[in-house]
Design an enzyme around this catalytic site. Structure first.
Site, PDB file in Angstrom:
ATOM      1  N   ARG A   1     -33.827  48.157 -43.242  1.00  0.00           N
ATOM      2  CA  ARG A   1     -33.071  48.105 -44.553  1.00  0.00           C
ATOM      3  C   ARG A   1     -33.514  46.998 -45.509  1.00  0.00           C
ATOM      4  O   ARG A   1     -32.891  46.794 -46.561  1.00  0.00           O
ATOM      5  CB  ARG A   1     -31.744  48.398 -44.533  1.00  0.00           C
ATOM      6  CG  ARG A   1     -31.256  49.615 -43.723  1.00  0.00           C
ATOM      7  CD  ARG A   1     -29.801  49.849 -43.743  1.00  0.00           C
ATOM      8  NE  ARG A   1     -29.345  50.859 -42.901  1.00  0.00           N
ATOM      9  CZ  ARG A   1     -28.407  51.593 -42.501  1.00  0.00           C
ATOM     10  NH1 ARG A   1     -27.418  50.724 -42.674  1.00  0.00           N
ATOM     11  NH2 ARG A   1     -28.269  52.558 -42.026  1.00  0.00           N
TER      12      ARG A   1
ATOM     13  N   GLU B   1     -36.504  55.894 -38.471  1.00  0.00           N
ATOM     14  CA  GLU B   1     -36.025  57.060 -38.517  1.00  0.00           C
ATOM     15  C   GLU B   1     -36.246  57.829 -37.110  1.00  0.00           C
ATOM     16  O   GLU B   1     -35.358  58.350 -36.255  1.00  0.00           O
ATOM     17  CB  GLU B   1     -36.132  57.875 -39.506  1.00  0.00           C
ATOM     18  CG  GLU B   1     -35.270  57.313 -40.843  1.00  0.00           C
ATOM     19  CD  GLU B   1     -33.844  57.189 -40.662  1.00  0.00           C
ATOM     20  OE1 GLU B   1     -33.080  58.185 -39.925  1.00  0.00           O
ATOM     21  OE2 GLU B   1     -33.212  56.430 -41.318  1.00  0.00           O
TER      22      GLU B   1
ATOM     23  N   GLN C   1     -31.916  59.570 -31.101  1.00  0.00           N
ATOM     24  CA  GLN C   1     -31.406  59.590 -29.797  1.00  0.00           C
ATOM     25  C   GLN C   1     -31.317  58.095 -28.907  1.00  0.00           C
ATOM     26  O   GLN C   1     -30.997  57.923 -27.822  1.00  0.00           O
ATOM     27  CB  GLN C   1     -32.394  60.488 -28.760  1.00  0.00           C
ATOM     28  CG  GLN C   1     -33.028  61.597 -29.183  1.00  0.00           C
ATOM     29  CD  GLN C   1     -32.154  62.710 -29.068  1.00  0.00           C
ATOM     30  OE1 GLN C   1     -31.053  62.703 -28.280  1.00  0.00           O
ATOM     31  NE2 GLN C   1     -32.566  63.990 -29.408  1.00  0.00           N
ATOM     32  N   THR C   2     -31.535  57.010 -29.877  1.00  0.00           N
ATOM     33  CA  THR C   2     -31.273  55.913 -29.555  1.00  0.00           C
ATOM     34  C   THR C   2     -30.371  54.982 -30.459  1.00  0.00           C
ATOM     35  O   THR C   2     -30.498  55.075 -31.639  1.00  0.00           O
ATOM     36  CB  THR C   2     -32.723  55.047 -29.309  1.00  0.00           C
ATOM     37  OG1 THR C   2     -33.631  56.119 -28.651  1.00  0.00           O
ATOM     38  CG2 THR C   2     -32.545  53.762 -28.513  1.00  0.00           C
TER      39      THR C   2
ATOM     40  N   TYR D   1     -34.439  66.272 -41.715  1.00  0.00           N
ATOM     41  CA  TYR D   1     -33.633  65.102 -41.669  1.00  0.00           C
ATOM     42  C   TYR D   1     -34.374  63.856 -42.062  1.00  0.00           C
ATOM     43  O   TYR D   1     -34.155  63.224 -42.984  1.00  0.00           O
ATOM     44  CB  TYR D   1     -32.869  64.853 -40.516  1.00  0.00           C
ATOM     45  CG  TYR D   1     -32.235  63.292 -40.329  1.00  0.00           C
ATOM     46  CD1 TYR D   1     -30.993  63.189 -40.840  1.00  0.00           C
ATOM     47  CD2 TYR D   1     -32.990  62.481 -39.717  1.00  0.00           C
ATOM     48  CE1 TYR D   1     -30.531  61.803 -40.809  1.00  0.00           C
ATOM     49  CE2 TYR D   1     -32.411  61.133 -39.458  1.00  0.00           C
ATOM     50  CZ  TYR D   1     -31.323  60.967 -40.186  1.00  0.00           C
ATOM     51  OH  TYR D   1     -30.770  59.815 -40.141  1.00  0.00           O
TER      52      TYR D   1
ATOM     53  N   ASP E   1     -27.998  64.624 -40.428  1.00  0.00           N
ATOM     54  CA  ASP E   1     -28.269  64.865 -38.978  1.00  0.00           C
ATOM     55  C   ASP E   1     -26.663  65.087 -38.223  1.00  0.00           C
ATOM     56  O   ASP E   1     -25.715  65.389 -39.144  1.00  0.00           O
ATOM     57  CB  ASP E   1     -28.879  63.648 -38.417  1.00  0.00           C
ATOM     58  CG  ASP E   1     -27.825  62.370 -38.402  1.00  0.00           C
ATOM     59  OD1 ASP E   1     -26.946  62.517 -39.250  1.00  0.00           O
ATOM     60  OD2 ASP E   1     -28.084  61.453 -37.733  1.00  0.00           O
TER      61      ASP E   1
ATOM     62  N   GLU F   1     -28.108  56.243 -47.117  1.00  0.00           N
ATOM     63  CA  GLU F   1     -27.743  55.073 -45.869  1.00  0.00           C
ATOM     64  C   GLU F   1     -26.209  54.963 -45.815  1.00  0.00           C
ATOM     65  O   GLU F   1     -25.662  54.848 -44.898  1.00  0.00           O
ATOM     66  CB  GLU F   1     -28.309  53.763 -46.544  1.00  0.00           C
ATOM     67  CG  GLU F   1     -29.707  53.796 -46.407  1.00  0.00           C
ATOM     68  CD  GLU F   1     -30.290  52.283 -46.690  1.00  0.00           C
ATOM     69  OE1 GLU F   1     -31.558  52.106 -46.421  1.00  0.00           O
ATOM     70  OE2 GLU F   1     -29.760  51.494 -47.202  1.00  0.00           O
TER      71      GLU F   1
ATOM     72  N   CYS G   1      -9.948  55.633 -40.335  1.00  0.00           N
ATOM     73  CA  CYS G   1      -9.694  56.168 -41.600  1.00  0.00           C
ATOM     74  C   CYS G   1      -9.419  55.126 -42.730  1.00  0.00           C
ATOM     75  O   CYS G   1      -9.475  55.078 -43.848  1.00  0.00           O
ATOM     76  CB  CYS G   1      -8.794  57.466 -41.511  1.00  0.00           C
ATOM     77  SG  CYS G   1      -9.447  58.689 -40.478  1.00  0.00           S
TER      78      CYS G   1
ATOM     79  N   CYS H   1     -12.004  53.770 -44.559  1.00  0.00           N
ATOM     80  CA  CYS H   1     -12.950  54.787 -45.034  1.00  0.00           C
ATOM     81  C   CYS H   1     -12.948  54.944 -46.348  1.00  0.00           C
ATOM     82  O   CYS H   1     -11.763  55.063 -47.007  1.00  0.00           O
ATOM     83  CB  CYS H   1     -12.558  56.321 -44.440  1.00  0.00           C
ATOM     84  SG  CYS H   1     -13.849  57.510 -45.059  1.00  0.00           S
TER      85      CYS H   1
ATOM     86  N   CYS I   1     -10.521  63.284 -48.067  1.00  0.00           N
ATOM     87  CA  CYS I   1     -10.837  63.878 -46.802  1.00  0.00           C
ATOM     88  C   CYS I   1      -9.525  64.848 -46.464  1.00  0.00           C
ATOM     89  O   CYS I   1      -8.476  64.437 -46.357  1.00  0.00           O
ATOM     90  CB  CYS I   1     -10.754  62.715 -45.793  1.00  0.00           C
ATOM     91  SG  CYS I   1     -11.207  63.435 -44.132  1.00  0.00           S
TER      92      CYS I   1
HETATM   93  S1  SF4 Z   1     -14.279  60.980 -43.479  1.00  0.00           S
HETATM   94 FE1  SF4 Z   1     -12.066  61.411 -42.836  1.00  0.00          FE
HETATM   95  S2  SF4 Z   1     -11.948  61.317 -40.902  1.00  0.00           S
HETATM   96 FE2  SF4 Z   1     -13.745  60.514 -41.414  1.00  0.00          FE
HETATM   97  S3  SF4 Z   1     -13.073  58.207 -41.370  1.00  0.00           S
HETATM   98 FE3  SF4 Z   1     -13.037  59.138 -43.521  1.00  0.00          FE
HETATM   99  S4  SF4 Z   1     -11.067  59.768 -43.703  1.00  0.00           S
HETATM  100 FE4  SF4 Z   1     -11.237  59.465 -41.551  1.00  0.00          FE
END
Ligand code: SF4
Length: 350
Positions: free
Chosen positions: A28, A40, A45-46, A123, A141, A186, A204, A207, A213
């Site tokens: 990055r 990428e 898978q890793t 992707y 993905d 990203e 959350c 987030c 959400c």
């Molecule tokens: S997208 Fe939704 S479920 Fe995922 S961490 Fe954020 S608030 Fe939580």
């Protein structure tokens, strides 16, 4: 589906968040499409932490398209050793050769052109086009699907390719250009890796998209994503032979088709062979085996198949040309042995 305006606001929140929380990972730094591409492919898978040392070693030796296009196959496989899924690295080389021949050594800049190269799907093309070239192209993905399905409280099956394509198309409609395209790609990846995690309760509280959400609003974060049941794996029994003569061990190139195609491995037979059977068969082949000594079992899991292997150590009085006979040091330095044989390679090393 969520209204487009919501998806747009969500995207803006993720961009603003990621601009503040960018992680310092080797791929990055800067916008070199080659470095982004290699990362990428390795990251499929890793885990990130596991990829970093491989990535540095690979880039150190093969810093650009030209060096990748020209590297001898055995050296390339050795650099990839431990990452598995060797078709990925073979495709990297084929794609580098195509970039040399068709694009004068410069990586194409659009997702459509990138997708024409071997091993580059929707992707990877989306990642390179958005991160390196600021194109409005999403990269969706499994991680990003999880985030998007939770945001929308959508019960679409994330294993279905059709759903993935439609989700990417909806996201593309609100995708920004330039630096924001890079930040959104990203940022979505980062959200899936660190906040909206697959196992256990997503974080959350940290987030950036929490207010948009729907799964969170319903308190049902863990009900999403929905995925169809995986197919059961087929179990295959194998007998692995560690044939030794004067401190050297027999290696054999695997067949050009099938699992671990064209890679070096210890001689292997289908089924669970008995000691008597092994000694008789090797005697017939001219190896002059003294005895066969059981040296443990190992298991390796591929996507659809599981190998259950029984190893046998066999000191031999003679070599035959069907195999290459190499010292443990050469196995370490020169030959790329896939992870499936890790347990037996350890025995040889000891
Ligand atoms: S997208 Fe939704 S479920 Fe995922 S961490 Fe954020 S608030 Fe939580």
């Amino acid at each position: 589906m969520m209204e487009q305006t919501d998806l747009k606001q969500t995207a803006e929140a993720i961009i603003a968040w990621y601009a503040q929380h960018k992680r310092d990972l080797p791929w990055r730094q800067g916008k070199d499409p080659y470095r982004i591409w290699i990362a990428e492919i390795m990251l499929q898978q890793t885990r990130i932490e596991a990829v970093i040392p491989y990535y540095k070693r690979f880039l150190n030796e093969l810093p650009d398209v030209t060096s990748l296009a020209e590297v001898p196959e055995d050296r390339l496989l050795k650099l990839w050793e431990g990452l598995g899924y060797y078709s990925r690295v073979r495709n990297l080389k084929k794609a580098a050769q195509a970039i040399q021949e068709q694009y004068g050594g410069a990586m194409p800049q659009t997702a459509a052109e990138l997708k024409k190269l071997p091993g580059i799907g929707d992707y990877t093309a989306g990642s390179i086009a958005s991160i390196a070239f600021g194109q409005p192209e999403p990269a969706v993905d499994g991680n990003v699907m999880r985030v998007l399905m939770r945001l929308q409280a959508s019960d679409r099956d994330i294993m279905e390719q059709k759903n993935r394509k439609e989700t990417a198309a909806a996201l593309k409609e609100v995708y920004p250009e330039g630096e924001d395209a890079s930040l959104l790609t990203e940022g979505l990846m980062e959200l899936g890796e660190r906040i909206c995690i697959p196992n256990g309760q997503p974080l959350c509280g940290s987030c950036p998209a929490v207010e948009y959400c729907m799964a969170h609003a319903q308190g049902k974060e863990q009900d999403y994503p929905v995925r169809s049941a995986k197919k059961e794996r087929r179990v295959e029994e194998k007998t692995v032979l560690l044939l030794e003569n004067e401190g050297c061990w027999a290696l054999q190139k695997r067949p050009p088709e099938g699992l671990l195609a064209g890679l070096w491995g210890f001689p292997m037979e289908d089924g669970t062979l008995s000691e008597t059977h092994i000694v008789q068969a090797l005697r017939k082949a001219g190896l002059q085996p003294q005895k066969a000594e059981s040296c443990g079992k190992a298991k390796h899991i591929f996507t659809h198949i599981e190998w259950r292997m029984q190893g046998w150590k066999v000191p031999c009085g003679k070599r035959i040309d069907n195999y290459v006979w190499v010292s443990p040091e050469e196995i370490e330095k020169v030959y790329s042995i896939p992870a499936a044989f890790r347990a037996f390679r350890k025995i040889v090393k000891e």
